[in-house]
Design a protein around this motif. Sequence first.
Motif, PDB file in Angstrom:
ATOM      1  N   PRO A  90      41.747  45.023  64.480  1.00 52.03           N
ATOM      2  CA  PRO A  90      40.864  44.908  63.315  1.00 52.03           C
ATOM      3  C   PRO A  90      40.488  43.456  63.037  1.00 52.03           C
ATOM      4  N   ILE A  91      39.426  43.278  62.273  1.00 58.60           N
ATOM      5  CA  ILE A  91      39.031  41.927  61.870  1.00 58.60           C
ATOM      6  C   ILE A  91      39.973  41.404  60.792  1.00 58.60           C
ATOM      7  N   PHE A  92      40.368  42.311  59.874  1.00 57.92           N
ATOM      8  CA  PHE A  92      41.240  41.930  58.761  1.00 57.92           C
ATOM      9  C   PHE A  92      42.542  42.719  58.872  1.00 57.92           C
ATOM     10  N   PRO A  93      43.548  42.201  59.576  1.00 59.18           N
ATOM     11  CA  PRO A  93      44.814  42.926  59.720  1.00 59.18           C
ATOM     12  C   PRO A  93      45.482  43.151  58.364  1.00 59.18           C
ATOM     13  N   GLY A  94      46.082  44.332  58.206  1.00 53.99           N
ATOM     14  CA  GLY A  94      46.845  44.626  57.007  1.00 53.99           C
ATOM     15  C   GLY A  94      46.083  45.285  55.887  1.00 53.99           C
ATOM     16  N   THR A 205      31.075  47.470  61.411  1.00 50.49           N
ATOM     17  CA  THR A 205      31.301  46.883  60.094  1.00 50.49           C
ATOM     18  C   THR A 205      32.730  47.206  59.663  1.00 50.49           C
ATOM     19  N   GLU A 206      33.273  46.349  58.786  1.00 55.74           N
ATOM     20  CA  GLU A 206      34.633  46.556  58.291  1.00 55.74           C
ATOM     21  C   GLU A 206      34.774  45.888  56.931  1.00 55.74           C
ATOM     22  N   LEU A 207      35.275  46.642  55.941  1.00 50.22           N
ATOM     23  CA  LEU A 207      35.490  46.099  54.602  1.00 50.22           C
ATOM     24  C   LEU A 207      36.763  45.262  54.582  1.00 50.22           C
ATOM     25  N   GLN A 208      36.676  44.074  53.992  1.00 51.94           N
ATOM     26  CA  GLN A 208      37.817  43.165  53.968  1.00 51.94           C
ATOM     27  C   GLN A 208      38.902  43.604  52.987  1.00 51.94           C
ATOM     28  N   ASP A 209      38.503  43.980  51.761  1.00 48.94           N
ATOM     29  CA  ASP A 209      39.484  44.262  50.720  1.00 48.94           C
ATOM     30  C   ASP A 209      38.942  45.333  49.781  1.00 48.94           C
ATOM     31  N   PRO A 348      31.595  44.847  46.718  1.00 50.98           N
ATOM     32  CA  PRO A 348      32.163  44.345  47.975  1.00 50.98           C
ATOM     33  C   PRO A 348      31.567  43.009  48.440  1.00 50.98           C
ATOM     34  N   ASN A 349      30.569  42.480  47.723  1.00 48.69           N
ATOM     35  CA  ASN A 349      29.938  41.232  48.153  1.00 48.69           C
ATOM     36  C   ASN A 349      30.908  40.058  48.068  1.00 48.69           C
ATOM     37  N   PRO A 350      30.748  39.052  48.947  1.00 48.09           N
ATOM     38  CA  PRO A 350      31.512  37.808  48.799  1.00 48.09           C
ATOM     39  C   PRO A 350      31.160  37.144  47.471  1.00 48.09           C
ATOM     40  N   PRO A 351      32.082  36.427  46.835  1.00 50.68           N
ATOM     41  CA  PRO A 351      33.395  36.018  47.371  1.00 50.68           C
ATOM     42  C   PRO A 351      34.521  36.987  47.068  1.00 50.68           C
ATOM     43  N   PHE A 352      34.228  38.192  46.516  1.00 47.60           N
ATOM     44  CA  PHE A 352      35.297  39.082  46.064  1.00 47.60           C
ATOM     45  C   PHE A 352      35.749  40.040  47.155  1.00 47.60           C
ATOM     46  N   SER A 353      34.906  40.310  48.105  1.00 47.61           N
ATOM     47  CA  SER A 353      35.267  41.046  49.303  1.00 47.61           C
ATOM     48  C   SER A 353      34.240  40.668  50.365  1.00 47.61           C
ATOM     49  N   ASN A 354      34.192  41.404  51.449  1.00 42.14           N
ATOM     50  CA  ASN A 354      33.347  40.979  52.560  1.00 42.14           C
ATOM     51  C   ASN A 354      33.217  42.145  53.524  1.00 42.14           C
ATOM     52  N   THR A 355      32.000  42.374  54.046  1.00 38.38           N
ATOM     53  CA  THR A 355      31.781  43.428  55.033  1.00 38.38           C
ATOM     54  C   THR A 355      30.994  42.837  56.205  1.00 38.38           C
ATOM     55  N   PRO A 356      31.677  42.232  57.176  1.00 39.18           N
ATOM     56  CA  PRO A 356      30.968  41.665  58.331  1.00 39.18           C
ATOM     57  C   PRO A 356      30.194  42.734  59.094  1.00 39.18           C
ATOM     58  N   GLN A 357      29.059  42.346  59.625  1.00 41.08           N
ATOM     59  CA  GLN A 357      28.227  43.234  60.426  1.00 41.08           C
ATOM     60  C   GLN A 357      28.071  42.601  61.804  1.00 41.08           C
ATOM     61  N   GLY A 371      40.085  35.080  63.806  1.00 42.91           N
ATOM     62  CA  GLY A 371      39.592  34.008  62.942  1.00 42.91           C
ATOM     63  C   GLY A 371      38.093  33.802  63.008  1.00 42.91           C
ATOM     64  N   THR A 372      37.398  34.516  63.928  1.00 43.48           N
ATOM     65  CA  THR A 372      35.949  34.398  64.012  1.00 43.48           C
ATOM     66  C   THR A 372      35.305  34.979  62.754  1.00 43.48           C
ATOM     67  N   VAL A 373      34.361  34.258  62.180  1.00 46.13           N
ATOM     68  CA  VAL A 373      33.695  34.687  60.951  1.00 46.13           C
ATOM     69  C   VAL A 373      32.290  35.178  61.289  1.00 46.13           C
ATOM     70  N   PHE A 374      31.968  36.387  60.852  1.00 49.94           N
ATOM     71  CA  PHE A 374      30.652  36.964  61.085  1.00 49.94           C
ATOM     72  C   PHE A 374      29.890  37.061  59.765  1.00 49.94           C
ATOM     73  N   PRO A 375      28.579  36.991  59.816  1.00 50.33           N
ATOM     74  CA  PRO A 375      27.784  37.168  58.592  1.00 50.33           C
ATOM     75  C   PRO A 375      28.082  38.511  57.941  1.00 50.33           C
ATOM     76  N   SER A 376      28.146  38.525  56.623  1.00 50.78           N
ATOM     77  CA  SER A 376      28.452  39.742  55.871  1.00 50.78           C
ATOM     78  C   SER A 376      27.176  40.455  55.471  1.00 50.78           C
ATOM     79  N   SER A 377      27.241  41.782  55.465  1.00 48.44           N
ATOM     80  CA  SER A 377      26.149  42.550  54.870  1.00 48.44           C
ATOM     81  C   SER A 377      26.352  42.582  53.364  1.00 48.44           C
TER      82      SER A 377
END
Length: 696
Positions: A90-94, A205-209, A348-357, A371-377
Amino acid sequence: DHQFSDKTSLMVHYLHEANTENLPTSLWNNDNEPTIASQFINDPQQVELKLTRSISPTLLNEFMVGFQRQPINVLPTGTYKQPSGLTIQPIFPGTNTDNRIPAIELSGQVLSDVYQGSSWPWDNVLNTWSFRDNVSKITGNHVLTFGGEYMHYLKKQELFGNTQGDYVFNGSATGGYYIGAGGQVLQTPGNEFADFLLGDAHEYTELQDQTTPSYLNNFYGLWTGDTWKARPSLTLDLGLRWEGMPHGYEQYNQIASFRPSLYNAAQAPQINPTNGSIVSGTGNLLNGMGIAGQNGVPQGLVDDHWKLFEPRIGFAWTPFHSQKTVIRGGYGLFYENIQGNDLYNTAPNPPFSNTPQIFNTTLTNPGGVAGTVFPSSLVSLNPNYDQPQSQEWSFGFQRQLNQATVFSLMYVGSKGTHEQITSNLNQPTAPIGSAQINAVRPYVGWANINWLENSTNSNYNSLQASLRFAGWHGLTSGISYTYSHCLSYSNGDASGIDVQNAYNISAEYSNCASDIRQMLVFNYVYSLPIFSHTTGITRSLLGGWQVSGVTTLYSGNPFSVSYSGDPAECGCSNYRPDLVGNPNSGSGIHTAGEWFNIAAFAAVPTGQFGNSAPMNVRGAAVNDWDVSLFKNFSAIPFPGSKEGASLQFRVEFFNVFNTVMFNSFNTGFGPASSGFGAANGTRDPREMQLGAKFMF
C-alpha cells in the motif's frame, strides 16, 4: 394527546424503529459481484411535541418542537479480508485496519465487473432539531397565516474512501495495434481481464486517512400567506416565504477546497515524467487550497446567499352559475439546499487527508518506491455556489360532467435553475499523446479536481388529463394520462465526475433519467353482482365480493451507453461512444438479446470524445396489472360488542398476467459477443398473496 381545555391541547409523538438489511453486494457503489456483501443497520428515533392554542374563535397558534436521531452503520460481509499470501504494497501502510481486499474494477469493452468493498465498516449519525410556530387569523373573507421555523443539524460521518486501494483495469495495457490477416494493421481496445492478470492497472487511488468530521447546518424560514375569497366564484392564494440557507460547515474547520484564485503557477511542483509523481522538495504541495475559516475562506467553503424570497400565487375560479366548471392555476418559486454530500466529499482533501491518483501502475506495488508522493485528487466547490431553485406552474380546468363524474385537464411545468453539475476542473486539453498526464494538467501538482458548481438548468412540461367517476353499477374508477418531456444537464446526485468533457458541458444536455413520455394509469373498485339479490346466510357467505386494481402503463425510461478506456488520452472517464444511427429503431431490436440497435454506436477515434448524447436510448415499457379480490364478513358475534366484529379476506395479485418487463440492459459499448445491448434484468414476476384481517 392531552386536552388541557377547550382552547389548549398538547400532542407528544415518539417513534423508535429498527431496521437491518443484508444486501447481496456492497452498498452504495457499483459493485456487482456477490462475493462481498453489506449489512445495513439503521436504528432511528424521533420525538415531536406540538402545542395548539385557540386564542379566540378567529385566532389560532401552533407551536412545534422536534428531535430526530438517524444513526447508520454499514458492515462488510462475505469475502472482504485479504488472504495471508496477498503481497500488495500500500501507499499508506497501517491505514487499512480491517485488512480489506482492494477494489478491482474491470471496465473495458469486454467485461463490466466490479469488486468493491468501499469504505465499510462505516458509521454516521445525524441529529436534527426543529422549531416551528404558525399563527392563523380569520378576518372577513381572508384567512391569514404567519410563521417561522428554525432547524439545526449535526452530522458525524466517517469519510468515504478506500484505504485498501482501488484499481481500474480498462484494457489499455493490452490494447494497441497489431498485424491482422492479409497484413492489415488493426487496432484492439485490449482486454481488461488480461490487464488484471498481467497486473497492469490503468489507474489506482488510495485514501490516506479515514477521519470522522462533525458537520453543522442551520436553516431559517419566515412566511406569510393569505387565502382570499375575493368573490363567491374566485379564491386567491397569495404567499411569500423567505429562506435562510447558509451552507453547512465542519465544526472544527477540518475541511478545505481548491480555489483557482489561490493557485500560483510559479509555485507548482515539478512532475516526474516517468511515473507522474511529484519531484521531492519542489513546489507548494497545498498550492491553491483554501482551508475553512482561514484567509477569507468561509467556514462552509462557499459564499452564502441570503436574498432567497419565494413568492407563490394560486387561484380557483368558477366562471358559470352552474358551478360545474373550475379554472385553476398557480405559480411558485422554491429554493433548495444541496443535500450534504458536496460538503462531506471535500473532507478527504489535503491537508486533512489525501487520495493520490496514479496512472499506468502495477498491481503489486502501485506506489513504487516507498515515500513517493503523487498528486492527490480533490473534490472542490465553486466559491460562488448559487442556490438551486425551482419554478413550478400549472393551469387548467375541472368539469363536473354529472353527479358522479369529474374531468380534469391541466398543463403542468417547471424550470430548474442553478442545478448542480460536476466536471474535472483539472482535465488536460485532449489529446496529450505520450506526455505524462500529471505534467500537462492546468493546475500542475494536483490530479483530477471534481469541480462542483450550481450552473445548469432543467425543464419539464406536461399535459395531464384525468377522469373520475363513482357509483356506476357498482364501479368506482379513475383514469389519468400524462404526456410529458423533461430535459436537463445532470441526473441524480452529482458528487462525482459526470461530465464527459469538462470543456463541452453543453454536450450533456439531454433527456432526464426520469423522462417518461407517456403514462396511463387507471384504478377501479367493482362490487361483483353475484348473489347481490339474495338474503340471509347465502348473501353473507357468497355475496359482497369486490375486485379492485391498479393498472400502470408507461413508456420506458431513457438510459446512456457508456464507453470504456480513455480514447481522448486525458485521464478522463464517463465516456460515451460515437452515434452513427438511431439506437431506438431497426430490425430485430426490442428482444432480450438486443434491446436497442447496437449498430447505431461506433468506436471513438483516438484523441476524441464520443458524440453520443446521454440518456438517448429508451428502456422497456411497463405494463403492470395489480388486482385484488376481497370480501368483508360483518356483524360477527363478539363478546362485549353490540356491532360485532368483522373479517376481511383478500387475495392479491401483483403483475397478474406475469408480463416480462425488462429494466436493466448491458450498456457498456463493446463487441456483440460481450452481450452489449442485451437485457440483463427484469421487474418482479407475478406474485400472489393471501390475507385475512379480523377487526373488533
